[in-house]
Design a protein around this motif. Structure first.
Motif, PDB file in Angstrom:
ATOM      1  N   ILE A   1       0.847  -1.204   0.000  1.00  0.00           N
ATOM      2  CA  ILE A   1       0.000   0.000   0.000  1.00  0.00           C
ATOM      3  C   ILE A   1       0.880   1.250   0.000  1.00  0.00           C
ATOM      4  O   ILE A   1       0.672   2.179  -0.779  1.00  0.00           O
ATOM      5  N   LEU A   2       1.901   1.223   0.874  1.00  0.00           N
ATOM      6  CA  LEU A   2       2.805   2.376   0.933  1.00  0.00           C
ATOM      7  C   LEU A   2       3.396   2.681  -0.447  1.00  0.00           C
ATOM      8  O   LEU A   2       3.445   3.828  -0.891  1.00  0.00           O
ATOM      9  N   SER A   3       3.829   1.645  -1.154  1.00  0.00           N
ATOM     10  CA  SER A   3       4.505   1.933  -2.418  1.00  0.00           C
ATOM     11  C   SER A   3       3.527   2.477  -3.463  1.00  0.00           C
ATOM     12  O   SER A   3       3.902   3.315  -4.275  1.00  0.00           O
TER      13      SER A   3
ATOM     14  N   ALA B   1      13.221   9.133   1.049  1.00  0.00           N
ATOM     15  CA  ALA B   1      14.172  10.208   0.755  1.00  0.00           C
ATOM     16  C   ALA B   1      14.165  10.527  -0.742  1.00  0.00           C
ATOM     17  O   ALA B   1      15.119  10.238  -1.453  1.00  0.00           O
ATOM     18  N   ASN B   2      13.098  11.098  -1.199  1.00  0.00           N
ATOM     19  CA  ASN B   2      13.088  11.595  -2.585  1.00  0.00           C
ATOM     20  C   ASN B   2      12.450  12.979  -2.602  1.00  0.00           C
ATOM     21  O   ASN B   2      11.972  13.485  -1.578  1.00  0.00           O
ATOM     22  N   GLU B   3      12.465  13.589  -3.775  1.00  0.00           N
ATOM     23  CA  GLU B   3      12.018  14.974  -3.886  1.00  0.00           C
ATOM     24  C   GLU B   3      10.563  15.152  -3.432  1.00  0.00           C
ATOM     25  O   GLU B   3      10.212  16.137  -2.815  1.00  0.00           O
ATOM     26  N   ARG B   4       9.755  14.160  -3.723  1.00  0.00           N
ATOM     27  CA  ARG B   4       8.330  14.281  -3.412  1.00  0.00           C
ATOM     28  C   ARG B   4       8.021  14.160  -1.920  1.00  0.00           C
ATOM     29  O   ARG B   4       7.164  14.852  -1.384  1.00  0.00           O
ATOM     30  N   TRP B   5       8.761  13.267  -1.215  1.00  0.00           N
ATOM     31  CA  TRP B   5       8.313  12.899   0.130  1.00  0.00           C
ATOM     32  C   TRP B   5       9.268  13.208   1.271  1.00  0.00           C
ATOM     33  O   TRP B   5       8.899  13.041   2.438  1.00  0.00           O
ATOM     34  N   ASP B   6      10.485  13.621   0.990  1.00  0.00           N
ATOM     35  CA  ASP B   6      11.465  13.749   2.078  1.00  0.00           C
ATOM     36  C   ASP B   6      10.888  14.567   3.240  1.00  0.00           C
ATOM     37  O   ASP B   6      10.366  15.658   3.032  1.00  0.00           O
ATOM     38  N   GLY B   7      10.963  14.032   4.455  1.00  0.00           N
ATOM     39  CA  GLY B   7      10.482  14.754   5.641  1.00  0.00           C
ATOM     40  C   GLY B   7       9.041  14.440   6.018  1.00  0.00           C
ATOM     41  O   GLY B   7       8.572  14.861   7.074  1.00  0.00           O
ATOM     42  N   VAL B   8       8.315  13.691   5.190  1.00  0.00           N
ATOM     43  CA  VAL B   8       6.925  13.334   5.532  1.00  0.00           C
ATOM     44  C   VAL B   8       6.930  11.955   6.197  1.00  0.00           C
ATOM     45  O   VAL B   8       7.306  10.970   5.567  1.00  0.00           O
ATOM     46  N   PRO B   9       6.568  11.887   7.486  1.00  0.00           N
ATOM     47  CA  PRO B   9       6.574  10.549   8.102  1.00  0.00           C
ATOM     48  C   PRO B   9       5.478   9.646   7.546  1.00  0.00           C
ATOM     49  O   PRO B   9       4.319  10.052   7.460  1.00  0.00           O
ATOM     50  N   PHE B  10       5.860   8.453   7.156  1.00  0.00           N
ATOM     51  CA  PHE B  10       4.887   7.406   6.798  1.00  0.00           C
ATOM     52  C   PHE B  10       4.803   6.494   8.010  1.00  0.00           C
ATOM     53  O   PHE B  10       5.765   5.781   8.330  1.00  0.00           O
ATOM     54  N   ILE B  11       3.663   6.567   8.715  1.00  0.00           N
ATOM     55  CA  ILE B  11       3.515   5.817   9.970  1.00  0.00           C
ATOM     56  C   ILE B  11       2.676   4.567   9.692  1.00  0.00           C
ATOM     57  O   ILE B  11       1.506   4.666   9.311  1.00  0.00           O
ATOM     58  N   LEU B  12       3.282   3.405   9.875  1.00  0.00           N
ATOM     59  CA  LEU B  12       2.579   2.142   9.593  1.00  0.00           C
ATOM     60  C   LEU B  12       2.300   1.429  10.920  1.00  0.00           C
ATOM     61  O   LEU B  12       3.206   1.333  11.763  1.00  0.00           O
ATOM     62  N   LYS B  13       1.064   0.962  11.086  1.00  0.00           N
ATOM     63  CA  LYS B  13       0.709   0.257  12.326  1.00  0.00           C
ATOM     64  C   LYS B  13      -0.050  -1.004  11.955  1.00  0.00           C
ATOM     65  O   LYS B  13      -0.921  -0.962  11.083  1.00  0.00           O
TER      66      LYS B  13
END
Ligand code: NDP
Ligand code: BG6
Length: 483
Positions: free
Chosen positions: A256-258, A331-343
Motif C-alpha cells: 500500500i505504501l509503495s 528520501a526523494n524529492e516528493r516525500w522527504d520529511g513526511v513521516p509514513f507511519i505504519l501500524k
C-alpha cells in the motif's frame, strides 16, 4: 477531466480457453477458505475459461465426494445458486500425491492430461501453490520437470511468505528462477487484489485535485493502519516463527505504501507500474529499531479471550510481536520529511485497514483524506466547513464516498477472485516482482535480525485494547501531532 470513479470491469474475452487450474495443498486451510470460494465466484460470474478443469492435489488421501463436501462447506450459496454450485463441482477433481516424488508428479501429469483430452487445442496450466513455504522449492521443481504443459502457457502462483529475510528470499527466488521464468511466476499479496487498494491508482492519477497536492508541500503525514480483532487463533505455530512485521507490515502494508508514494507510471503496463514501486522502496533506508514500537497481546480484561502465549504452538517465553508500529522516511524529492507511519496488530479493538494520506490545509484542523480498505470500503475527506446558519464557526465535516451508499454492487469480489482472474488474463501489475521483494527485505532485514538477536521484548497490551499504552506518545514523537 472526467471526475467519475470508474470501476475496472473485466472483459471475458482475454481469458485462456482450455485451462487446467491445479491447486497444490488442496487439503489445507487457504485452499478451502479462499481459493475454492474465489474460483466459485469466478465460475458463477462466467469468468472462468470455457473449458476449465480444477484439480486439487495434496498428500492426503481424500475421496472425491468427501473433497467436494469440504469445498461446499466453505461456499455460501443462495437457493438459486445451488444449481450453479453443482455445475462448479463437476469441474472439480482431486488427485493425491507427494510434493517431492517424481512418480507422484508424473501421475498428476497423467491425471491432468486425461482431463484435458488429446486434441490439438492449447493446453494451458496454472499451478497454485497453497502450500507451506518449506515445500515451495521441491514442488515447483517437480511441477516444472513433470507437469509443465508443452502445448500451452504455464503459470505458477506462489503464496507468501516469500522468505524470512533478504537471504532466504533470494534463495527462494533463485530456486524458482532455475525452473520458471519471472513472467510465469505470480507472487500473491492478496492486499493487491482488494478493491480499495486497486482503486488507489485511479484515485491518485485519475483526479487532478489529488495529483496536485500529493507531495511534501501539502501532506504532513501518511498513516497506514491494519487492525484485526482476532488473535492468532490456532495459527500460533506459524505466527511465532514470523511475527507481525513479516506477516503484515513487510508485505501488505508496504504494498500500500509503495502505491501511495510512487510517481506516475509511464503507462499502466505491469512493468511500468512495478518500476515506480521499486523506485519508492529503494528510497527508503533500512528501518532502525529506534523507529519501531513492538507489542504482544495478553488475555482480555474480562478473561474471555486468550492471550497470545495461550495459543497452541506458542512458547511461554515467546517475544514475538503481534503488534508493530514503524515510521519511514522516503528520501526523494516528493516525500522527504513526511513521516509514513505504519501500524498493524492482532487482537485489537476494531477491525480496520486504513490509509490516511495526510493533510493539506494549514491552520485550523488539517484536512484528512481517509481511504478505508476494509471493512465498509470508503473514501472520505475531512474538510473545514462553515457551521450552517448565522454562526461563522468552522466545523469539521466529511465529503463521504461510502461504497455501500454510492454503488449498487450486491457484493465486492474477494481479493483472491480478482487476483486469480488476473492470472488467467496474464495481467501482472497486481503481483510482486522479484526486485520489489529484494528492496522490501533490505529495509526490514537488519531490524528483524536485531530484534531476534537481542530478544527485544514487546510491550504487552490487553486483547481487545487499542494496542500498547505508549502508542499515542510514540506516534507524537515520530512526527504526528493531532490538530
Ligand atoms: P496449511 O498448513 O493448511 O497447509 C496446506 C496443505 O499443505 C496441508 O493441507 C497439507 O496437505 C500440506 N502440508 C502441511 N504441512 C506440510 C508439511 N510440513 N510438509 C508438506 N506438506 C504440508 O497451510 P495454509 O493452507 O494455511 O497456507 C498455505 C500457504 O498460503 C502458506 O504459504 C501460507 O503462508 C499462505 N497463506 C495462508 C493464508 C491462510 O489464511 N491460511 C493467508 C495468506 C497466505 P497434505 O498433508 O494433504 O499434503
Ligand atoms: C494474511 C496474514 O496474509 O492476511 C493473516 O497471514 C491475516 O495473519 C490476513 O489475518 C488478513 O487478511 P484479510 O484479507 O482478512 O485482511
Amino acid at each position: 477531466m472526467n471526475t467519475d470513479i470508474v470501476f475496472e470491469m473485466t472483459s471475458h474475452s482475454t481469458e485462456k480457453e482450455n485451462t487446467a487450474i491445479i491447486i497444490l495443498g488442496a487439503s489445507g486451510d487457504l485452499a478451502f477458505k479462499k481459493t475454492y470460494p474465489a474460483l466459485f465466484g469466478l465460475f458463477k460470474n462466467d469468468f472462468l475459461p470455457k473449458s476449465c478443469q480444477i484439480i486439487g492435489y495434496a498428500r492426503s488421501e481424500i475421496k472425491l465426494d468427501e473433497f467436494k463436501k469440504r469445498i461446499t462447506s466453505k461456499i455460501k450459496v443462495s437457493d438459486e445458486d445451488k444449481a450453479v454450485l453443482e455445475r462448479f463441482l463437476e469441474i472439480c477433481t482431486y488427485c493425491s500425491g507427494s510434493y517431492d516424488k517424481k512418480e507422484s508428479f508424473q501421475n498428476l501429469d497423467k491425471f491432468v492430461t486425461n482431463l484435458e483430452g488429446e486434441d490439438d487445442r492449447k493446453k494451458n496450466r496454472i499451478f497454485y501453490m497453497a502450500l507451506p513455504p518449506t515445500v515451495f522449492i521441491s514442488a515447483s521443481e517437480g511441477l516444472k520437470e513433470n507437469v509443465y504443459s508443452k502445448k500451452g502457457d504455464n503459470r505458477l502462483i506462489v503464496e507468501k511468505p516469500f522468505g524470512k529475510d533478504f537471504d532466504s528470499s533470494r534463495v527462494l527466488s533463485r530456486a524458482l528462477s532455475k525452473h520458471w521464468k519471472e513472467d510465469e511466476i505470480y507472487r500473491i499479496d492478496h492486499y493487491l487484489g482488494k478493491e480499495m487498494v486497486k482503486n488507489l491508482m485511479m484515485l491518485r492519477f485519475g483526479n487532478v485535485i489529488f495529483g496536485a497536492v500529493w507531495n511534501r508541500y501539502y501532506i504532513s503525514n501518511v498513516q497506514i493502519t491494519f487492525k484485526e480483532v482476532i488473535g492468532t487463533e490456532g495459527r500460533g505455530g506459524y505466527f511465532n516463527e514470523f511475527g507481525i512485521i513479516r506477516d503484515i507490515m513487510q508485505n501488505h502494508l508496504f504494498q500500500i505504501l509503495s502505491i501511495v508514494a510512487m510517481g506516475r507510471p509511464v503507462t499502466l503496463d505491469a512493468e511500468d507500474v512495478r518500476n515506480e514501486k521499486v523506485k519508492v522502496l529503494r528510497s527508503i533506508k533500512p528501518l532502525s529499531i529506534d523507529d519501531v514500537l513492538l507489542g504482544q497481546y495478553t488475555r482480555s480484561a474480562d478473561g474471555k479471550n486468550k492471550g497470545y502465549k495461550d495459543d497452541e504452538g506458542v512458547p511461554q517465553d515467546s517475544y514475538t510481536a503481534t503488534f508493530a508500529a514503524a515510521v519511514f522516511n522516503i528520501a526523494n524529492e516528493r516525500w522527504d520529511g513526511v513521516p509514513f507511519i505504519l501500524k498493524c496488530g492482532k487482537a485489537l479493538d476494531e477491525a480496520k485497514a486504513e490509509d490516511v494520506p495526510g493533510s493539506i490545509y494549514p491552520g485550523l484542523a488539517r484536512n484528512e483524506l481517509v481511504i478505508r480498505i476494509q471493512p465498509k470500503e470508503a473514501v472520505y475527506m475531512k474538510v473545514m466547513n462553515k457551521e450552517p446558519g448565522l454562526s461563522n464557526a468552522a466545523v469539521i465535516s466529511e465529503l463521504d464516498l461510502s461504497y455501500t451508499d454510492r454503488y449498487s454492487l450486491s457484493r465486492i469480489p474477494d481479493a483472491y477472485e480478482s487476483l486469480i482472474l488476473d492470472v488467467l488474463k496474464g495481467e501482472k501489475s497486481n503481483f510482486v516482482r522479484d526486485d520489489e521483494l529484494d528492496a522490501a527485505w533490505k529495509i526490514f532485514t537488519p531490524v528483524l535480525h536485531q530484534i531476534e538477536k537481542e530478544k527485544i521484548k514487546p510491550e504487552l497490551y490487553e486483547f481487545g485494547s487499542r494496542g500498547p499504552a505508549s502508542l499515542s506518545r510514540w506516534i507524537e514523537n515520530h512526527g504526528y501531532k493531532r490538530t
